[in-house]
Motif scaffolding. Structure first.
Motif, PDB file in Angstrom:
ATOM      1  N   GLU A  64       0.826  -1.202   0.000  1.00 42.76           N
ATOM      2  CA  GLU A  64       0.000   0.000   0.000  1.00 42.76           C
ATOM      3  C   GLU A  64       0.862   1.255   0.000  1.00 42.76           C
ATOM      4  O   GLU A  64       1.945   1.274   0.567  1.00 42.76           O
ATOM      5  N   SER A  65       0.356   2.308  -0.633  1.00 45.42           N
ATOM      6  CA  SER A  65       1.059   3.587  -0.637  1.00 45.42           C
ATOM      7  C   SER A  65       1.141   4.131   0.780  1.00 45.42           C
ATOM      8  O   SER A  65       0.193   4.017   1.559  1.00 45.42           O
ATOM      9  N   ARG A  66       2.280   4.700   1.115  1.00 45.36           N
ATOM     10  CA  ARG A  66       2.513   5.301   2.431  1.00 45.36           C
ATOM     11  C   ARG A  66       3.753   6.175   2.332  1.00 45.36           C
ATOM     12  O   ARG A  66       4.402   6.239   1.301  1.00 45.36           O
ATOM     13  N   VAL A  67       4.099   6.823   3.417  1.00 48.32           N
ATOM     14  CA  VAL A  67       5.313   7.626   3.493  1.00 48.32           C
ATOM     15  C   VAL A  67       6.210   7.017   4.560  1.00 48.32           C
ATOM     16  O   VAL A  67       5.726   6.613   5.619  1.00 48.32           O
ATOM     17  N   HIS A  68       7.496   6.919   4.289  1.00 46.04           N
ATOM     18  CA  HIS A  68       8.427   6.497   5.325  1.00 46.04           C
ATOM     19  C   HIS A  68       9.641   7.423   5.330  1.00 46.04           C
ATOM     20  O   HIS A  68       9.863   8.179   4.396  1.00 46.04           O
ATOM     21  N   LEU A  69      10.402   7.361   6.419  1.00 46.80           N
ATOM     22  CA  LEU A  69      11.591   8.184   6.593  1.00 46.80           C
ATOM     23  C   LEU A  69      12.842   7.352   6.394  1.00 46.80           C
ATOM     24  O   LEU A  69      12.864   6.170   6.715  1.00 46.80           O
ATOM     25  N   ASP A  70      13.889   8.003   5.907  1.00 46.64           N
ATOM     26  CA  ASP A  70      15.223   7.415   5.890  1.00 46.64           C
ATOM     27  C   ASP A  70      16.094   8.212   6.846  1.00 46.64           C
ATOM     28  O   ASP A  70      16.061   9.450   6.847  1.00 46.64           O
ATOM     29  N   ILE A  71      16.866   7.510   7.656  1.00 45.51           N
ATOM     30  CA  ILE A  71      17.872   8.116   8.515  1.00 45.51           C
ATOM     31  C   ILE A  71      19.220   7.774   7.902  1.00 45.51           C
ATOM     32  O   ILE A  71      19.540   6.602   7.705  1.00 45.51           O
ATOM     33  N   GLU A  72      20.009   8.803   7.562  1.00 39.17           N
ATOM     34  CA  GLU A  72      21.330   8.545   6.990  1.00 39.17           C
ATOM     35  C   GLU A  72      22.377   8.549   8.089  1.00 39.17           C
ATOM     36  O   GLU A  72      22.227   9.231   9.099  1.00 39.17           O
ATOM     37  N   THR A  73      23.430   7.778   7.872  1.00 36.71           N
ATOM     38  CA  THR A  73      24.458   7.629   8.892  1.00 36.71           C
ATOM     39  C   THR A  73      25.812   7.313   8.258  1.00 36.71           C
ATOM     40  O   THR A  73      25.878   6.814   7.129  1.00 36.71           O
ATOM     41  N   ASP A  74      26.854   7.587   9.019  1.00 37.93           N
ATOM     42  CA  ASP A  74      28.203   7.213   8.571  1.00 37.93           C
ATOM     43  C   ASP A  74      28.601   5.827   9.080  1.00 37.93           C
ATOM     44  O   ASP A  74      29.687   5.342   8.792  1.00 37.93           O
ATOM     45  N   ASP A  75      27.688   5.163   9.833  1.00 28.07           N
ATOM     46  CA  ASP A  75      27.942   3.806  10.322  1.00 28.07           C
ATOM     47  C   ASP A  75      26.587   3.093  10.465  1.00 28.07           C
ATOM     48  O   ASP A  75      25.937   3.209  11.503  1.00 28.07           O
ATOM     49  N   VAL A  94      18.660  -4.825   3.008  1.00 23.10           N
ATOM     50  CA  VAL A  94      18.439  -4.759   1.564  1.00 23.10           C
ATOM     51  C   VAL A  94      19.766  -4.562   0.842  1.00 23.10           C
ATOM     52  O   VAL A  94      20.482  -3.589   1.094  1.00 23.10           O
ATOM     53  N   ARG A  95      20.094  -5.503  -0.042  1.00 22.39           N
ATOM     54  CA  ARG A  95      21.294  -5.451  -0.879  1.00 22.39           C
ATOM     55  C   ARG A  95      22.563  -5.163  -0.084  1.00 22.39           C
ATOM     56  O   ARG A  95      23.485  -4.548  -0.596  1.00 22.39           O
ATOM     57  N   ASP A  96      22.580  -5.549   1.185  1.00 22.93           N
ATOM     58  CA  ASP A  96      23.710  -5.252   2.072  1.00 22.93           C
ATOM     59  C   ASP A  96      24.030  -3.762   2.117  1.00 22.93           C
ATOM     60  O   ASP A  96      25.157  -3.368   2.413  1.00 22.93           O
ATOM     61  N   ARG A  97      23.003  -2.913   1.797  1.00 23.86           N
ATOM     62  CA  ARG A  97      23.236  -1.466   1.738  1.00 23.86           C
ATOM     63  C   ARG A  97      22.407  -0.666   2.726  1.00 23.86           C
ATOM     64  O   ARG A  97      22.782   0.450   3.067  1.00 23.86           O
ATOM     65  N   TRP A  98      21.254  -1.168   3.154  1.00 22.21           N
ATOM     66  CA  TRP A  98      20.464  -0.433   4.138  1.00 22.21           C
ATOM     67  C   TRP A  98      19.552  -1.378   4.895  1.00 22.21           C
ATOM     68  O   TRP A  98      19.227  -2.456   4.423  1.00 22.21           O
ATOM     69  N   TRP A  99      19.168  -0.933   6.100  1.00 22.52           N
ATOM     70  CA  TRP A  99      18.250  -1.698   6.938  1.00 22.52           C
ATOM     71  C   TRP A  99      16.853  -1.114   6.849  1.00 22.52           C
ATOM     72  O   TRP A  99      16.673   0.096   7.004  1.00 22.52           O
ATOM     73  N   VAL A 100      15.866  -1.969   6.610  1.00 21.67           N
ATOM     74  CA  VAL A 100      14.466  -1.619   6.840  1.00 21.67           C
ATOM     75  C   VAL A 100      14.211  -1.963   8.294  1.00 21.67           C
ATOM     76  O   VAL A 100      14.525  -3.069   8.744  1.00 21.67           O
ATOM     77  N   MET A 101      13.675  -0.999   9.037  1.00 18.42           N
ATOM     78  CA  MET A 101      13.443  -1.198  10.466  1.00 18.42           C
ATOM     79  C   MET A 101      11.998  -0.855  10.792  1.00 18.42           C
ATOM     80  O   MET A 101      11.300  -0.242   9.969  1.00 18.42           O
ATOM     81  N   GLU A 102      11.570  -1.266  11.972  1.00 18.71           N
ATOM     82  CA  GLU A 102      10.225  -0.948  12.424  1.00 18.71           C
ATOM     83  C   GLU A 102      10.306  -0.345  13.819  1.00 18.71           C
ATOM     84  O   GLU A 102      10.909  -0.928  14.728  1.00 18.71           O
ATOM     85  N   ALA A 103       9.702   0.828  13.970  1.00 18.92           N
ATOM     86  CA  ALA A 103       9.652   1.516  15.266  1.00 18.92           C
ATOM     87  C   ALA A 103       8.669   0.800  16.178  1.00 18.92           C
ATOM     88  O   ALA A 103       7.791   0.067  15.705  1.00 18.92           O
ATOM     89  N   PRO A 104       8.765   1.003  17.489  1.00 15.75           N
ATOM     90  CA  PRO A 104       7.790   0.414  18.410  1.00 15.75           C
ATOM     91  C   PRO A 104       6.346   0.811  18.068  1.00 15.75           C
ATOM     92  O   PRO A 104       5.418   0.073  18.386  1.00 15.75           O
ATOM     93  N   SER A 105       6.173   1.927  17.383  1.00 17.67           N
ATOM     94  CA  SER A 105       4.838   2.391  16.973  1.00 17.67           C
ATOM     95  C   SER A 105       4.307   1.639  15.756  1.00 17.67           C
ATOM     96  O   SER A 105       3.171   1.855  15.349  1.00 17.67           O
ATOM     97  N   GLY A 106       5.154   0.783  15.135  1.00 24.08           N
ATOM     98  CA  GLY A 106       4.747   0.039  13.953  1.00 24.08           C
ATOM     99  C   GLY A 106       5.150   0.694  12.644  1.00 24.08           C
ATOM    100  O   GLY A 106       4.973   0.113  11.584  1.00 24.08           O
ATOM    101  N   HIS A 107       5.689   1.894  12.689  1.00 21.10           N
ATOM    102  CA  HIS A 107       6.108   2.595  11.471  1.00 21.10           C
ATOM    103  C   HIS A 107       7.405   2.007  10.929  1.00 21.10           C
ATOM    104  O   HIS A 107       8.346   1.761  11.695  1.00 21.10           O
ATOM    105  N   ARG A 108       7.445   1.798   9.630  1.00 23.87           N
ATOM    106  CA  ARG A 108       8.663   1.345   8.969  1.00 23.87           C
ATOM    107  C   ARG A 108       9.516   2.556   8.604  1.00 23.87           C
ATOM    108  O   ARG A 108       8.997   3.619   8.255  1.00 23.87           O
ATOM    109  N   PHE A 109      10.828   2.385   8.680  1.00 28.68           N
ATOM    110  CA  PHE A 109      11.778   3.405   8.259  1.00 28.68           C
ATOM    111  C   PHE A 109      13.060   2.695   7.853  1.00 28.68           C
ATOM    112  O   PHE A 109      13.213   1.493   8.075  1.00 28.68           O
ATOM    113  N   CYS A 110      13.973   3.432   7.224  1.00 24.77           N
ATOM    114  CA  CYS A 110      15.219   2.825   6.756  1.00 24.77           C
ATOM    115  C   CYS A 110      16.415   3.543   7.350  1.00 24.77           C
ATOM    116  O   CYS A 110      16.389   4.755   7.577  1.00 24.77           O
ATOM    117  N   VAL A 111      17.481   2.787   7.580  1.00 24.91           N
ATOM    118  CA  VAL A 111      18.774   3.325   7.964  1.00 24.91           C
ATOM    119  C   VAL A 111      19.674   3.135   6.746  1.00 24.91           C
ATOM    120  O   VAL A 111      19.914   2.002   6.313  1.00 24.91           O
TER     121      VAL A 111
END
Length: 132
Positions: A64-75, A94-111
């Protein structure tokens, strides 16, 4: 010590035509389209934002369509571990390049890896002693 910050607002679009979605959001937000095919696979379009604004990325998805956030990092591993300690869960690497994560609130986001140079000005420094 590692660093991170809000990087990207990702509009997940369950759409047959990503160009149509990009044109709508470009007009709605007053942000010109930078590219309709960022990675050459037809899955990512980007709108132009100023250097001190989050990147706006449109991603073609099957969920389903939604909005998610990406957090960028040097590690990526240190940031994912810090967020684990705060209660987030790792969902998928994903592709050994970023993590899809889930907050305690159920929201998905990426590192994700660092997206822009320079890496400031809205940068957080984490020393790893308390998860902050």
């Amino acid at each position: 010590m590692h660093h991170s910050r809000l990087s990207t607002l990702v509009l997940d679009c369950q759409a047959g035509d990503l160009q149509e979605a990009a044109e709508f959001w470009s007009r709605a937000l007053g942000k010109p389209i930078v590219t309709l095919d960022q990675d050459g696979d037809g899955k990512y379009a980007e709108l132009r934002t100023a250097a001190d604004e989050p990147i706006i990325l449109l991603q073609k998805v099957t969920h389903e369509s939604r909005v998610h956030l990406d957090i960028e990092t040097d590690d990526i591993e240190a940031e994912a571990s810090r967020l684990d300690k705060l209660g987030a869960k790792r969902v998928n690497l994903v592709r050994d390049r970023w993590w899809v994560m889930e907050a305690p609130s159920g929201h998905r986001f990426c590192v994700v890896r660092q997206q822009r140079e320079p890496f400031g000005p809205h940068l957080n420094a984490w020393d790893g002693t308390d998860g902050n």
